[in-house]
Design a protein around this motif. Structure first.
Motif, PDB file in Angstrom:
ATOM      1  N   PRO A 479     -89.749  71.131   5.887  1.00  0.00           N
ATOM      2  CA  PRO A 479     -91.080  71.066   6.486  1.00  0.00           C
ATOM      3  C   PRO A 479     -91.283  72.127   7.564  1.00  0.00           C
ATOM      4  CG  PRO A 479     -90.079  68.882   6.381  1.00  0.00           C
ATOM      5  CD  PRO A 479     -89.007  69.878   6.090  1.00  0.00           C
ATOM      6  N   CYS A 480     -92.408  72.812   7.470  1.00  0.00           N
ATOM      7  CA  CYS A 480     -92.718  73.891   8.389  1.00  0.00           C
ATOM      8  C   CYS A 480     -94.212  74.176   8.312  1.00  0.00           C
ATOM      9  CB  CYS A 480     -91.924  75.138   8.041  1.00  0.00           C
ATOM     10  SG  CYS A 480     -92.204  76.533   9.132  1.00  0.00           S
ATOM     11  N   ASP A 627     -90.328  74.756  18.686  1.00  0.00           N
ATOM     12  CA  ASP A 627     -89.283  75.704  19.078  1.00  0.00           C
ATOM     13  C   ASP A 627     -88.545  76.179  17.831  1.00  0.00           C
ATOM     14  OD1 ASP A 627     -87.377  77.207  20.234  1.00  0.00           O
ATOM     15  OD2 ASP A 627     -86.518  75.622  21.498  1.00  0.00           O
ATOM     16  N   ILE A 628     -88.856  77.383  17.392  1.00  0.00           N
ATOM     17  CA  ILE A 628     -88.154  77.983  16.239  1.00  0.00           C
ATOM     18  C   ILE A 628     -87.442  79.255  16.688  1.00  0.00           C
ATOM     19  CG2 ILE A 628     -89.760  77.040  14.539  1.00  0.00           C
ATOM     20  CD1 ILE A 628     -91.020  79.878  14.437  1.00  0.00           C
ATOM     21  N   PRO A 687     -79.132  76.643  15.933  1.00  0.00           N
ATOM     22  CA  PRO A 687     -80.127  75.812  16.620  1.00  0.00           C
ATOM     23  C   PRO A 687     -79.497  74.980  17.734  1.00  0.00           C
ATOM     24  CG  PRO A 687     -79.638  74.942  14.441  1.00  0.00           C
ATOM     25  CD  PRO A 687     -78.962  76.257  14.534  1.00  0.00           C
ATOM     26  N   GLU A 688     -80.282  74.728  18.750  1.00  0.00           N
ATOM     27  CA  GLU A 688     -79.854  73.914  19.878  1.00  0.00           C
ATOM     28  C   GLU A 688     -79.900  72.455  19.486  1.00  0.00           C
ATOM     29  OE1 GLU A 688     -81.066  73.314  24.595  1.00  0.00           O
ATOM     30  OE2 GLU A 688     -82.052  74.838  23.334  1.00  0.00           O
ATOM     31  N   SER A 750     -93.375  79.919  11.907  1.00  0.00           N
ATOM     32  CA  SER A 750     -94.578  79.112  12.120  1.00  0.00           C
ATOM     33  C   SER A 750     -95.334  79.504  13.373  1.00  0.00           C
ATOM     34  CB  SER A 750     -94.185  77.628  12.208  1.00  0.00           C
ATOM     35  OG  SER A 750     -93.265  77.414  13.257  1.00  0.00           O
ATOM     36  N   MET A 751     -94.808  80.431  14.146  1.00  0.00           N
ATOM     37  CA  MET A 751     -95.532  80.896  15.332  1.00  0.00           C
ATOM     38  C   MET A 751     -96.623  81.871  14.905  1.00  0.00           C
ATOM     39  SD  MET A 751     -93.127  81.484  18.622  1.00  0.00           S
ATOM     40  CE  MET A 751     -92.594  80.091  19.604  1.00  0.00           C
ATOM     41  N   PRO A 752     -97.863  81.620  15.257  1.00  0.00           N
ATOM     42  CA  PRO A 752     -98.929  82.551  14.875  1.00  0.00           C
ATOM     43  C   PRO A 752     -98.756  83.904  15.548  1.00  0.00           C
ATOM     44  CG  PRO A 752     -99.820  80.434  15.586  1.00  0.00           C
ATOM     45  CD  PRO A 752     -98.373  80.443  15.973  1.00  0.00           C
TER      46      PRO A 752
END
Length: 2047
Positions: A479-480, A627-628, A687-688, A750-752
């Protein structure tokens, strides 16, 4: 068979009130209803029953469904539904299994789930279908099963199972699939995506193994809606088509690649519903990706029309070629022996053939941030129509469409929501592997009234969400969130026509349109049962971790804004990320995301800038995103590794070019490898834990990237150890860089994007999109974005797809930073030279009423305190410090910076103007208008006499009326109404308004600081009305004013600063409780600034675009740097200007740390314009350069000049600029200024930078001009040529008359000029052609630019003694050479091994050759590799000729024949982006450039252009041989052409129209033409191929042009090719006008070689080389008597060691002027040129096409044995057939058939029948020639060459119904099947060419013994294989026919025949009639001795009774008669007995 095994059901619902339901299952399939038994009172019934449906030969459609209904049986009333379920048969048919166990939930009648479950076992057995090849053959093995590999379009082998399905693993099988998805470089990706013309050629050769009997196949080829069909081939399952089709497309390449090409093979006799025999489809993109963009002679596996059906329906052989501009068509000729070709090794399977079913599963969770799509009015319409209430803020009804490969599925509509929750799962079925390359997601807005509108479009490339290889994976995603982009978010009632296509995904979206959370999974094995279903509640919970948000900040500091296009209104810039920062978006918290509106200021030369000075606007966007960073950090790290490697490789290659030592290079190479190893070994970010969520694709990509990096590490380590060649090692490292670039793709970003907008008011003007990862901050610098916090130059662009302006909207220098809120300290620390200042801002507004400034009045349209736009009430006293902030100081007035600049800013002269206005009433007089004085827009202005000169300026003249406009003599212009405009110079009665312009020039006396321009010290700015442009000085017409107040904010707490937002109450709102949210303004105030000086060294430009119709430009360059621009001098009428000018930019104040400037200097923009006397200058191109920064001027080194390319829009070839730039920091004394030009203010380029010049000679051979077109309606007759280079001009003499003699009498010109030593700086040579006309007119009629003279540079030859060349009577171009001239050197080539001498010593070779068909065509076919057509030519040892696949001049070793003359096009006209400049002629000549001694006293070297003959005309004989043409473009609707030749030389024209070739695209012309012409006047030989038409004008197919002059002049002697042998007679007789010895002497003399010294006839010496005949000629081979003497042969062999043109045939491409870039076919030909001064040439070759020989084929059919009986006679109770036989030659319409053998009941039919066919046979080619007319109205017969194949078919005659087909056989007369001696030996094994294979028949011992016996018998009888009937003449025996019985291929009959071939003479001597007609001889055929039962029953009823009924039933009939007689006797007996008894009794009683 389809079987549904109903096992049981459970938990059925009980719908009975009393008791339980009585369930049973019922269903209907294909009209047949089936049901189970009824189970009484059982809710968990056990049936265990089977419902079966018999499938009659045809499989069900995959789209069919089986619906099972479970009902409750009721005795009274209807049976009610308990539940139902549906089974898709697609899954069962494509699963590869015979059965499936299914557990199906039941739903009720409303499709709502119930508690019931039904268990079913489905079984499917496909109906038997015929196979395309016999069992045991290779094709059958591949088609039927057995496993193996299968070739796809990508040539990858895909592993298959025994059932033919692709294995479902995630490894090698997906590699082949991804080849079609775009993985790796593809040819299609190399083309620019602009509209292009394409030609598609499709050649259909033949088909094989078509399923079915009695077929008349034809093939239809469809490309889109354009379909074309082949001719119908009669009665064959192996048709030969050999037809070619042409298609033309003019589309974007991306559209062409997705266009489907379809092949359909049909049976012309069947009904329409059954017409298709097989289909094959493929995309054009798969063809273009192949080598040469073509499939050549490929076999296609045809499938049934239903793409999901399995099995091959036949094979089709085709060739497909796609040609774009300048592409060459590959050879599409049929190669090889088609009878022996291996089909399987060259086979393509379609994408849908036996591929596995698969499905995409897309979970659509939710969407957010969707824009408004409807108006309030539309909402009202929806309410009226009953669609519910609609919120005014959420006017969007979204749904999502998911599409792939032409299929799509969509979600439901969510009404009135800009954040819909779909919560649906979409299913999309497809065939795996699919060859589409991306998934498409489209968000749409539902609209009941009109069409649904697109909100935005996004694509998911399959190549980035899947992977190939053994560790690969199927497509997966999320999912994204997926971001959608399109047009601007602001809603417009009237739409955005220029941006609507952006929402459809066409072009780059200019705005964020929302995002959608999705997840994708792929399954292989079955198709989905449903299109969509709701998501489970649990699925919704799983995405919560992906919705967690973090706070992010986007910082943007604007350093400069230059080249601003909007100058009439204030400009501001907005930074947004998603919806955050959008100033018009009210759904998110406001951010200080936009700059202060500022007026653009003129820079004094060309452009406008924003005067921000030291306080740079700084904006911040507060946003929240998931957060990606682990994904983006990985992406940045991979990009960093790739950039570092590429930069290191660039340095390494520079070192290689610099010639460093091997040790130094080795050290650098090892350093590059070590650096790459270090970077690749860095662990990838992870990833954290518990903070960042990962999904399946994250884990898969992590593993793939780590594996690829480890592979790179391994490869680099090996490379370090084994590298020996640095160039090869660098190429390997390039491959690693490309691998890193491939890895650096993040599909789940997913960050515009960050979008920077330039706005004016509420209008969005220009934008730029910046990917978020490029500016993302990370603690590890290696993981930060490449531009994070760095100063970068951004060029904005206009939105929309229609805006193609070449202007720059604005050029920005910005610093961008993106990071988490807690990381913002890094942004602050990154500005060590500046501090961030925050101000609260409000504007105080006032209006003028009666001369007083008040806050109320009619013009006071704004509140007293407001924002800059006046939209928001911002009282100063209502401002309170935001949380975490405090005020520092009180409010103060801070004027806007642009107020310091007036309209004349940056100018030294200015023309002040004002308009005087007057009005009048109708029929009245003129009087001053109410607004008597105004500006050009009509706004009020000061009176003329009250306008004073500003400070620092003085008037030059008094006010005057401007008469240089469209005005009357007093300067007035008139209109009806001033507000409507439309002024004109003539006074009309209806005109009520007029105006005139007063102007007054003024000059700048001294500069005044910008701050001193503010007249009002209180900081007010004035305007006539609000909304108009404000200015600093008050004017009388100003009615409003405002001033800006600021108050400084500072942080009140330490730590992360909070978002400063002011909450201001609106007292004017209802209740006074409304709150306005306002953000402060932020500035970056630099604490450091420095003075700089830029020096721009503009030396020259070359190859600029033409701006005028003359083909020239008047160019000047505008150089812009920061807020200053300057222009160079204007050059006149040139495309290669040399400005040689230094532009100084002094006193440049650049704010910031100089070290920042050193690392990231501002860019220099250079734009070149064409000056026009009237109108705007025309833009020609733009270049961008980075200056060299010198912080310490004393240590500065001059920068070298570089070539910078100009671009214009999408055009990248707009010229080049030679320039350099350096930026000096004025810390110390600067270097001296360059020298000035003529003591003025213009500076030269200094000597340390300008190119170092040397004394250079330029020799020009100005030979002549050709084909000059008229200029200004007059022909060009007296041209002269002007050559200009480096400012020096030489001019040729004036030609007397170009029509009579187009050469210059004195062609040699010489220039001594100073040219650069470095080839890089070599200037261009401008060539101008001027026509000398009457009255001294000398217009330029054409130009040409030689881009660089470096290609003509040579090393001068010194001390070469010039030898006089004697005149040769047999010389062509070298006939006369002046004594003072010398010749051009030509080094001899390395001697080649000569060809073997020809063999044969027959006394009469020529007669023998004619007898053996030894013609020129034998030589041609032997050279072309078609050995079967050349007869015994090669066995006789004759030589071959060269067949060049290209034009002779394009052969690499001949260099386009440019060694003596170059042909340069002369151009005229304005350059256009879409059209090429018009070619108006040609220049013939060449140049030689070489250096001269620096000392002028040293003698000059001799002239280098030598050996050139006089330019006088030469009369020559030209012979043209046109051999054949290939793949011509069809011109007729039939798909063919009727081609003929037209050859034109000068005014002479010859044609073959009377001998055109009907209905063909591959004509054999064999034409010879001879011309006499004069060179160079008639130099262009044009060969045209035209299409003959009876009524209309003949159409031009294509043409080619040959420059005879270049061939005549070249040193390669292209006049007549040199043969391999010197023959005095025969087909290779010498045809040149000179003997080999004469040619050798001439070549040596003209090429500065020593003359041949003959020691003997077999030995010659040339220079220091000895040539001996014994060494060059193969003496071991016999020599034919036609060879010439030894000395001539030796001379010829020596000539072959030189670079001369050999005897040849060239292949020339044909082009049509209507489509100049697309090839229309090929032409094979040769041209000979013989000067008349050399004497008469030899006899020409005879290239007349071969004529076929006439033969007669006789076939005598005696009997047919073992015929399969087709019918059953109820009368005779036995099988029987009425047999007859058809016979014909394939391709011929003459079909003959025997009489009918009626009632053949024992399988033996007798005929004694003779078939007679007249044949035209080409012995050399082994083909028959069939002439036929396509239609009865056709005028000419079409000639077709086909293999000689004889067809036989056995038929069963039916009187009423259609005759029944029994079987057939096809016999190739060239390779005739060996017949069997007896009927017992005859079997189908003869058709296979082998005996039965024991391994294929279960090791049967008896069969093996029989096989061995048959083989021994064949060997003893001498029949080992195929028979050549043309040699053997006569063959007799048995041949089997094949057919199908019950789906199996069996022998259906055995033909006993005699086949004989006779020549025409033999046929006349031994005549024979058809059938048994007279003359019935050779042999005599008696009537067949058929059984008495063989007759037609209704023609003789008594005979039918005798031979059929009586013979079969006579004993039954006799018995019946006896029984009838006995019965009659008994009846009579019984009838008479009572009476007799009574009589006897009476007598006895009564006596």
């Amino acid at each position: 068979m389809l079987r549904a095994h109903i096992v049981n059901a459970s938990n059925l619902p009980n719908i009975e009130s009393l008791g339980k339901s009585d369930p049973y299952v019922t269903t209907v399939f294909q009209g047949v209803k089936q049901k189970t038994s009824v189970k009484k009172g059982d809710l968990n019934p056990e049936w265990d029953e089977k419902l079966e449906w018999e499938l009659t030969g045809k499989p069900p459609s995959p789209d069919e469904k089986l619906e099972l209904l479970v009902k409750d049986h009721d005795t009274v009333g209807r049976n009610r539904l308990l539940g139902k379920t549906t089974i898709l048969l697609r899954n069962l048919m494509s699963s590869g299994q015979n059965s499936q166990e299914l557990e199906l939930p039941l739903v009720d009648g409303s499709d709502q789930p119930t508690t019931g479950v039904l268990r079913v076992r489905m079984e499917y057995t496909a109906p038997r279908t015929p196979q395309p090849a016999p069992a045991g053959s290779k094709s059958a093995a591949n088609v039927a099963g057995g496993g193996g590999t299968k070739a796809l379009n990508s040539y990858e082998a895909v592993q298959t199972t025994s059932s033919g399905d692709i294995l479902l693993g995630q490894g090698a099988e997906y590699s082949a699939a991804l080849e079609g998805l775009g993985v790796g470089p593809r040819s299609r990706d190399l083309l620019p995506n602009k509209e292009t013309k394409f030609q598609i050629r499709v050649k259909v050769v033949e088909a094989r193994g078509l399923i079915g009997g009695d077929l008349n196949p034809t093939c239809r080829v469809s490309l889109g809606n354009d379909g074309k069909s082949t001719r119908v081939q009669k009665a064959t399952s192996n048709p030969w088509f050999d037809e070619i089709f042409f298609y033309y497309l003019k589309k974007l390449p991306s559209e062409v690649w997705d266009t489907t090409l379809e092949f359909r093979v049909c049976n012309s006799r069947m009904l329409r519903s059954k017409v298709v025999l097989g289909v094959f489809k493929l995309d054009l993109g798969a063809v273009y990706d192949q080598p040469l963009h073509a499939f050549v002679n490929k076999w296609l596996a045809l499938t049934a029309l239903d793409e999901d059906s399995s099995g091959v329906m036949g094979f089709l052989k085709v060739s497909i070629a796609i040609m774009g501009p300048n592409d060459e068509c590959p050879d599409l000729k049929v190669t090889g022996n088609t009878g022996e070709e291996d089909v399987e090794s060259n086979l393509l399977f379609p994408a849908g053939l036996r591929l596995s079913p698969a499905a995409f599963e897309l979970n659509v969770f939710q969407a957010e941030d969707l824009p408004r799509m409807d108006t309030g009015a539309m909402s009202t319409v929806k309410r009226v129509l009953g669609f519910g209430e609609t919120s005014s803020k959420q006017l969007v009804d979204p749904f999502l469409i998911f599409s792939f490969a032409g299929k799509e599925v969509q979600t439901t509509v969510v009404y009135k929501s800009d954040h819909p929750e779909f919560k649906q799962r979409l299913y999309l079925g497809f065939q795996f592997p699919a060859f589409a390359n991306q998934l498409k997601l489209v968000l749409k807005d539902w609209d009941r009234v009109g069409d649904s509108d697109s909100i935005g479009t996004a694509y998911l490339p399959l190549a980035s969400i899947s992977a190939a290889g053994e560790d690969g994976f199927l497509p997966t995603f999320g999912p994204c969130f997926v971001n959608f982009y399109g047009s601007t978010r602001e809603f417009s009632v009237f739409g955005k026509d220029d941006q609507d296509m952006l929402d459809e995904g066409e072009g780059e979206g200019c705005a964020y349109r929302g995002r959608c959370l999705v997840a994708l999974r792929t399954s292989v094995g079955e198709y989905p049962n449903v299109a969509s279903e709701p998501l489970d509640f649990e699925e919704g919970l799983k995405i919560d971790s992906y919705l967690r948000r973090r706070k992010y900040l986007v910082h943007c500091a604007f350093e400069d804004a230059t080249m601003v296009s909007e100058v009439d209104k204030p400009v501001e810039f907005e930074v947004s990320m998603g919806n955050f920062g959008n100033k018009f978006e009210d759904s998110v918290m406001p951010s200080p995301s936009f700059t202060q509106p500022t007026n653009a200021v003129f820079d004094g030369c060309q452009y406008y800038f924003l005067p921000w000075k030291g306080a740079k606007p700084c904006v911040t966007v507060h946003c929240q995103w998931e957060d990606i960073s682990h994904r983006l950090h990985t992406l940045n790290m991979l990009l960093m590794t790739a950039r570092t490697l590429e930069k290191s490789l660039s340095f390494l290659r520079t070192s290689i070019q610099a010639g460093k030592t091997q040790e130094q290079l080795a050290i650098e190479f090892v350093g590059v490898c070590d650096q790459l190893l270090r970077n690749c070994r860095i662990p990838l970010p992870t990833p954290e834990l518990h903070v960042q969520s990962t999904n399946l694709l994250d884990n898969l990509l992590f593993g793939q990237r780590r594996a690829r990096l480890d592979s790179i590490i391994k490869g680099v380590l090996e490379l370090k150890e084994t590298a020996t060649d640095l160039e090869e090692a660098a190429e390997q490292l390039d491959m690693y860089a490309a691998t890193l670039r491939d890895l650096a793709v993040e599909p789940q970003n997913s960050m515009p994007d960050i979008i920077i907008w330039m706005l004016s008011g509420k209008k969005r003007l220009a934008y730029c999109r910046i990917p978020a990862h490029t500016i993302l901050f990370a603690g590890d610098e290696r993981q930060s974005g490449a531009d994070c916090g760095r100063l970068q130059t951004i060029q904005l662009k206009f939105p929309g797809t229609k805006n193609k302006s070449c202007r720059i909207p604005a050029l920005l220098r910005v610093r961008l930073w993106l990071g988490k809120e807690q990381e913002s300290k890094a942004w602050i620390e990154g500005h060590r030279d500046a501090e961030t200042v925050v101000y609260a801002e409000t504007y105080e507004n006032q209006a003028s009423v009666a001369g007083h400034w008040v806050t109320k009045g009619p013009t006071m349209t704004r509140p007293k305190w407001s924002d800059a736009g006046g939209d928001m009430l911002l009282p100063r006293e209502n401002f309170g410090a935001p949380d975490g902030w405090r005020f520092a100081g009180d409010w103060f007035v801070d004027p806007e910076p642009s107020l310091f600049y007036e309209a004349d800013a940056g100018r030294s002269t200015f023309l002040e103007d004002v308009f005087e206005n007057e009005n009048r009433l109708p029929a009245g007089g003129w009087m001053p208008a109410l607004t008597q004085w105004s500006d050009v827009r009509g706004d009020p202005s000061q009176p003329r006499d009250e306008i004073a000169a500003p400070r620092g300026w003085e008037w030059n003249d008094a006010w005057t009326v401007d008469l240089n406009r469209a005005v009357d003599e007093e300067g007035w212009e008139y209109c009806v109404e001033a507000t409507l405009g439309g002024y004109g110079p003539v006074d009309k009665l209806y005109h009520l308004c007029r105006r005139r312009r007063w102007v007054r020039p003024r000059t700048l006396v001294h500069k005044v600081a910008a701050e001193d321009n503010v007249a009002d010290k209180e900081g007010w700015e004035y305007a006539p009305l609000f909304g108009m442009k404000f200015h600093a000085r008050e004017r009388k017409v100003d009615m409003v004013r405002r001033r800006r107040w600021h108050r400084k904010l500072v942080l009140a707490t330490e730590g992360v600063p909070k978002l400063p937002i002011f909450h201001l109450k609106d007292p004017d709102s209802e209740g006074g409780n409304a709150v306005h949210l306002s953000c402060p303004k932020m500035y970056l105030v630099h604490t450091m600034d420095q003075e700089y000086q830029l020096r721009a060294y503009i030396y020259q430009a070359r190859d600029l675009l033409a701006g005028d119709k003359t083909g020239f430009s008047d160019p000047y360059a505008c150089v812009s740097f920061l807020n200053v621009s300057q222009r160079t001098e204007q050059a006149k009428a040139t495309l290669c200007p040399t400005w040689d000018q230094t532009l100084l930019y002094d006193d440049l104040t650049i704010h910031g740390d100089p070290m920042f400037i050193l690392e990231q200097p501002p860019q220099v923009v250079i734009e070149v314009f064409d000056h026009d006397a009237y109108g705007e200058p025309e833009f020609l191109g733009r270049a961008v350069a980075t200056p060299t920064v010198h912080l310490d001027p004393s240590k500065a080194k001059p920068p070298p000049l570089k070539w910078y390319p100009f671009t214009k829009g999408d055009r990248a070839d707009a010229g080049e600029l030679l320039a350099s730039f350096e930026l000096y920091c004025k810390t110390t004394e600067l270097p001296f200024l360059p020298p000035t030009k003529k003591g003025g203010t213009l500076y030269y380029v200094p000597s340390g930078i300008r190119p170092v010049l040397q004394r250079t000679a330029v020799e020009i051979l100005c030979w002549g001009v050709r084909n000059m077109k008229s200029f200004e309606l007059r022909s060009v007759r007296n041209p002269a040529i002007e050559f200009e280079c480096a400012g020096k001009i030489v001019t040729s003499e004036v030609m007397k008359d170009v029509k009579q003699h187009p050469n210059f009498a004195e062609p040699f010109l010489f220039m001594e000029i100073m040219l650069p030593k470095e080839p890089l700086y070599m200037p261009p040579l401008n060539i101008k052609v001027r026509d000398h006309r009457s009255f001294g007119s000398r217009p330029v009629v054409g130009t040409h630019v030689v881009k660089s003279l470096h290609e003509y540079s040579i090393e001068p030859l010194m001390d070469v003694k010039s030898k006089p060349v004697r005149r040769q009577s047999t010389v062509h171009r070298q006939s006369t050479v002046p004594r003072q001239s010398t010749v051009i050197d030509m080094e001899p080539a390395v001697p080649e091994e000569p060809a073997a001498a020809a063999a044969g010593d027959a006394p009469n070779a020529q007669a023998s050759d004619r007898a053996k068909n030894m013609d020129w065509w034998s030589k041609y076919y032997a050279s072309a590799g078609e050995v079967r057509k050349c007869g015994d030519y090669l066995t006789k040892g004759y030589e071959k000729l060269e067949i060049y696949p290209v034009e002779l001049e394009r052969v690499a070793c001949f260099g386009h024949f440019r060694d003596i003359l170059n042909t340069l096009p002369i151009l005229r006209g304005k350059s256009s982006e879409d059209e090429e400049s018009a070619t108006v002629g040609e220049f013939k000549g060449t140049m030689r450039v070489y250096t001269l001694p620096d000392d002028p006293s040293v003698p000059l070297p001799p002239r280098q252009i030598r050996g050139i003959p006089p330019s006088a005309s030469e009369e020559v004989i030209v012979r043209v041989y046109v051999i054949r043409a290939w793949d011509l473009s069809p011109q007729d609707s039939s798909g063919f052409s009727d081609p003929y030749l037209q050859v034109q030389l000068g005014k002479q024209r010859q044609t073959t129209k009377d001998n055109y070739r009907p209905a063909t695209l591959n004509p054999i012309f064999g034409s010879f033409m001879e011309f006499t012409c004069t060179l160079p006047k008639e130099k262009d030989l044009t060969i045209s191929v035209l299409d003959y038409d009876v009524i209309s004008k003949d159409d031009l197919i294509g043409e080619t042009e040959i420059d005879l002059e270049n061939r005549y002049m070249t040193k390669y002697r292209a006049t007549c090719g040199i043969p391999r042998e010197y023959h005095l007679s025969g087909p290779n007789q010498w045809r040149d006008s000179q003997t080999p010895r004469e040619i050798l002497e001439n070549v040596c003399e003209t090429n500065n070689r020593s003359q041949p010294l003959w020691l003997s006839k077999t030995e010659v010496v040339i220079g220091n080389k000895h040539y001996r005949l014994s060494e060059l000629e193969d003496r071991s081979a016999a020599r034919p008597s036609s060879l010439g003497p030894d000395d001539e042969r030796l001379a010829l062999l020596v000539l072959h060691t030189f670079d001369l043109v050999p005897e040849h045939v060239e292949t020339r491409r044909l082009f049509n002027p209507a489509m100049p870039d697309l090839e229309q076919g090929k032409l094979e030909m040769m041209v000979d040129i013989f000067p008349k001064t050399a004497g008469p040439p030899g006899p020409p070759f005879d290239v007349t096409p071969r004529e076929p020989s006439k033969y007669q084929l006789r076939v005598v059919l005696y009997n047919v044995m073992d015929v399969v009986m087709q019918e059953y006679s109820a009368v005779s109770q036995s099988n029987m057939s009425d047999v007859y036989v058809k016979c014909w030659i394939q391709g011929d319409k003459n079909v003959q058939k025997t009489d009918v053998h009626y009632r053949c009941m024992d399988g033996e039919a007798m005929f004694n029948w003779r078939f007679v066919f007249d044949i035209n046979y080409l012995e050399a080619e082994r083909m028959i020639v069939i002439k036929s007319k396509d239609h009865f109205w056709s005028l000419a017969e079409r000639e077709e060459h086909r293999p000689p194949k004889l067809m036989f078919q056995i038929w069963d005659n039916d009187l009423i119904s259609k005759d029944d087909y029994i079987g057939e056989i096809e016999l190739d007369l060239n390779r005739l099947l060996c017949p069997a001696r007896t009927a017992a030996d005859c079997s189908l094994s003869q058709l296979d060419g082998t005996q039965p294979d024991d391994t294929a028949n279960n090791n049967n011992g008896a069969l093996t013994a029989l096989t061995d016996s048959l083989r021994r018998r064949k060997k003893e009888e001498g029949c080992q294989g195929p028979v050549d009937i043309w040699t053997k003449k006569r063959v007799m025996g048995f041949w089997p026919t094949a057919g199908e019985v019950d789906g199996e291929r069996v022998c259906t009959g055995k033909l006993e025949m005699e086949i004989e071939v006779l020549t025409a003479e033999e046929a006349e001597q031994r005549p024979a009639g058809v059938a048994r007609e007279e003359p019935n001889t050779n042999p005599t055929l008696p009537e067949p001795n058929r059984p008495a039962t063989s007759f037609l029953w209704f023609s003789s009823p008594w005979k039918s009774f005798k031979h059929i009924i009586w013979k079969k039933y006579k004993w039954y009939m006799i018995t019946l008669i006896l029984i009838l007689l006995l019965a009659l006797f008994l009846i009579l007996f019984l009838y008479n007995v009572p009476e007799a008894v009574v009589d006897q009794t009476v007598r006895n009683l009564f006596g």
